[in-house]
Write a protein that holds these residues in place. Structure first.
Motif, PDB file in Angstrom:
ATOM      1  N   VAL A 121       0.869  -1.174   0.000  1.00 29.28           N
ATOM      2  CA  VAL A 121       0.000   0.000   0.000  1.00 29.28           C
ATOM      3  C   VAL A 121       0.908   1.225   0.000  1.00 29.28           C
ATOM      4  O   VAL A 121       1.821   1.317   0.816  1.00 29.28           O
ATOM      5  CB  VAL A 121      -0.934   0.042   1.228  1.00 29.28           C
ATOM      6  CG1 VAL A 121      -1.805   1.294   1.188  1.00 29.28           C
ATOM      7  CG2 VAL A 121      -1.801  -1.214   1.287  1.00 29.28           C
ATOM      8  N   VAL A 122       0.692   2.123  -0.935  1.00 33.44           N
ATOM      9  CA  VAL A 122       1.443   3.373  -0.980  1.00 33.44           C
ATOM     10  C   VAL A 122       0.558   4.471  -0.406  1.00 33.44           C
ATOM     11  O   VAL A 122      -0.498   4.781  -0.962  1.00 33.44           O
ATOM     12  CB  VAL A 122       1.879   3.721  -2.415  1.00 33.44           C
ATOM     13  CG1 VAL A 122       2.569   5.093  -2.451  1.00 33.44           C
ATOM     14  CG2 VAL A 122       2.832   2.651  -2.956  1.00 33.44           C
ATOM     15  N   CYS A 123       0.972   5.020   0.723  1.00 32.91           N
ATOM     16  CA  CYS A 123       0.191   6.027   1.452  1.00 32.91           C
ATOM     17  C   CYS A 123       0.785   7.403   1.164  1.00 32.91           C
ATOM     18  O   CYS A 123       1.929   7.681   1.542  1.00 32.91           O
ATOM     19  CB  CYS A 123       0.232   5.754   2.949  1.00 32.91           C
ATOM     20  SG  CYS A 123      -0.145   4.032   3.425  1.00 32.91           S
ATOM     21  N   VAL A 124       0.019   8.254   0.507  1.00 34.67           N
ATOM     22  CA  VAL A 124       0.462   9.599   0.149  1.00 34.67           C
ATOM     23  C   VAL A 124      -0.413  10.593   0.900  1.00 34.67           C
ATOM     24  O   VAL A 124      -1.629  10.633   0.699  1.00 34.67           O
ATOM     25  CB  VAL A 124       0.358   9.843  -1.367  1.00 34.67           C
ATOM     26  CG1 VAL A 124       0.858  11.238  -1.713  1.00 34.67           C
ATOM     27  CG2 VAL A 124       1.138   8.793  -2.134  1.00 34.67           C
ATOM     28  N   GLU A 125       0.193  11.388   1.777  1.00 37.98           N
ATOM     29  CA  GLU A 125      -0.606  12.284   2.613  1.00 37.98           C
ATOM     30  C   GLU A 125      -0.040  13.689   2.695  1.00 37.98           C
ATOM     31  O   GLU A 125       1.172  13.897   2.691  1.00 37.98           O
ATOM     32  CB  GLU A 125      -0.739  11.715   4.022  1.00 37.98           C
ATOM     33  CG  GLU A 125       0.578  11.537   4.754  1.00 37.98           C
ATOM     34  CD  GLU A 125       0.416  10.856   6.098  1.00 37.98           C
ATOM     35  OE1 GLU A 125      -0.488  11.246   6.858  1.00 37.98           O
ATOM     36  OE2 GLU A 125       1.201   9.920   6.375  1.00 37.98           O
ATOM     37  N   ARG A 126      -0.949  14.654   2.739  1.00 36.25           N
ATOM     38  CA  ARG A 126      -0.576  16.036   3.000  1.00 36.25           C
ATOM     39  C   ARG A 126      -0.461  16.194   4.509  1.00 36.25           C
ATOM     40  O   ARG A 126      -1.391  15.897   5.242  1.00 36.25           O
ATOM     41  CB  ARG A 126      -1.638  16.994   2.464  1.00 36.25           C
ATOM     42  CG  ARG A 126      -1.293  18.466   2.670  1.00 36.25           C
ATOM     43  CD  ARG A 126      -2.535  19.330   2.613  1.00 36.25           C
ATOM     44  NE  ARG A 126      -3.239  19.243   1.346  1.00 36.25           N
ATOM     45  CZ  ARG A 126      -4.482  19.688   1.171  1.00 36.25           C
ATOM     46  NH1 ARG A 126      -5.162  20.209   2.185  1.00 36.25           N
ATOM     47  NH2 ARG A 126      -5.076  19.582  -0.009  1.00 36.25           N
ATOM     48  N   THR A 127       0.688  16.660   4.967  1.00 31.42           N
ATOM     49  CA  THR A 127       0.905  16.793   6.405  1.00 31.42           C
ATOM     50  C   THR A 127       0.823  18.231   6.901  1.00 31.42           C
ATOM     51  O   THR A 127       0.662  18.472   8.096  1.00 31.42           O
ATOM     52  CB  THR A 127       2.275  16.211   6.790  1.00 31.42           C
ATOM     53  OG1 THR A 127       3.301  16.879   6.045  1.00 31.42           O
ATOM     54  CG2 THR A 127       2.330  14.714   6.491  1.00 31.42           C
ATOM     55  N   LYS A 128       0.946  19.199   5.971  1.00 29.75           N
ATOM     56  CA  LYS A 128       0.906  20.605   6.385  1.00 29.75           C
ATOM     57  C   LYS A 128       0.618  21.469   5.166  1.00 29.75           C
ATOM     58  O   LYS A 128       0.982  21.126   4.042  1.00 29.75           O
ATOM     59  CB  LYS A 128       2.261  20.999   7.000  1.00 29.75           C
ATOM     60  CG  LYS A 128       2.329  22.419   7.537  1.00 29.75           C
ATOM     61  CD  LYS A 128       3.717  22.693   8.110  1.00 29.75           C
ATOM     62  CE  LYS A 128       3.841  24.117   8.634  1.00 29.75           C
ATOM     63  NZ  LYS A 128       5.201  24.399   9.170  1.00 29.75           N
ATOM     64  N   ALA A 129      -0.062  22.578   5.388  1.00 25.84           N
ATOM     65  CA  ALA A 129      -0.330  23.543   4.319  1.00 25.84           C
ATOM     66  C   ALA A 129       0.052  24.936   4.808  1.00 25.84           C
ATOM     67  O   ALA A 129      -0.297  25.329   5.922  1.00 25.84           O
ATOM     68  CB  ALA A 129      -1.794  23.514   3.910  1.00 25.84           C
TER      69      ALA A 129
END
Length: 213
Positions: A121-129
């Motif tokens: 599973v490739v988990c791609v997440e935005r952690t900060k904006a």
């Protein structure tokens, strides 16, 4: 200026903003009068768990909890190890299928593939904006709209689907000082914000050694 068009698909509202400037089962009775479903349930409980849908693989990203019924991952085998792509912008995870051309065919599960085929599973997440301070003049439904842009921090992880064991992690920044030509928004999203997100080309080479060694 071109007029914005509204797209409605599968209950999700997407607004295209054009840039203007650069600023179950059944049961029955057995011979002893008992329910035959009890035996079936007992048998099912003994079988290793597998995901029913690709969305079930969310827990691999959130909790590191795998599915014992999935195929074992062996990186030493020089073959493609199918992966499921999961994305998060900070509010839950969504299973996805990459756009054709973003990755070689077979790297990620497609619509026709079954979730129990996943080895990774490739988990791609935005952690900060972070707001860039740039304002873009756009148009929606024939009316002017000012769009605030944001740079983002992201994290990419490659996780074994069977065990939930992390194989690789990388953190990076997605930054740009350009205004978008158009953007899509969905229900619940702010139509006046644009986020620079990690692109497939930014992490394609990073996940290759694990998916296609």
């Amino acid at each position: 200026m071109q007029r914005a068009r509204i797209w409605v698909a599968a209950g999700v509202l997407g607004v295209v903003l054009c840039g203007c400037s650069s600023s179950a089962g059944t049961s029955g009775s057995g011979s002893d009068g008992g329910s035959s479903s009890a035996g079936a349930a007992g048998k099912a409980a003994d079988e290793p768990e597998v995901p029913v849908t690709t969305q079930d693989l969310e827990r691999v990203c959130t909790d590191g909890l795998g599915f014992a019924g999935l195929p074992a991952y062996d990186r030493t085998k020089k073959t493609v190890h199918p992966a499921q792509l999961m994305n998060s912008t900070g509010d839950g995870w969504t299973s996805g299928v990459p756009v054709d051309g973003d990755f070689p065919k077979g790297w990620f599960l497609d619509y026709e593939d079954k979730p129990e085929q996943a080895e990774l599973v490739v988990c791609v997440e935005r952690t900060k904006a972070t707001a860039t301070g740039k304002i873009c003049d756009m148009e929606a439904d024939g009316k002017p709209l000012k769009i605030k842009t944001y740079n983002t921090s992201y994290r990419v992880r490659v996780v074994e689907a069977r065990t939930g064991k992390e194989q690789y992690t990388h953190s990076g920044e997605a930054e740009s000082d350009e205004c978008p030509v158009y953007i899509f928004t969905s229900d619940g999203e702010d139509a006046d914000k644009y986020y620079n997100e990690v692109r497939p080309e930014d992490y394609r080479g990073r996940v290759k050694p694990y998916i296609a060694p």
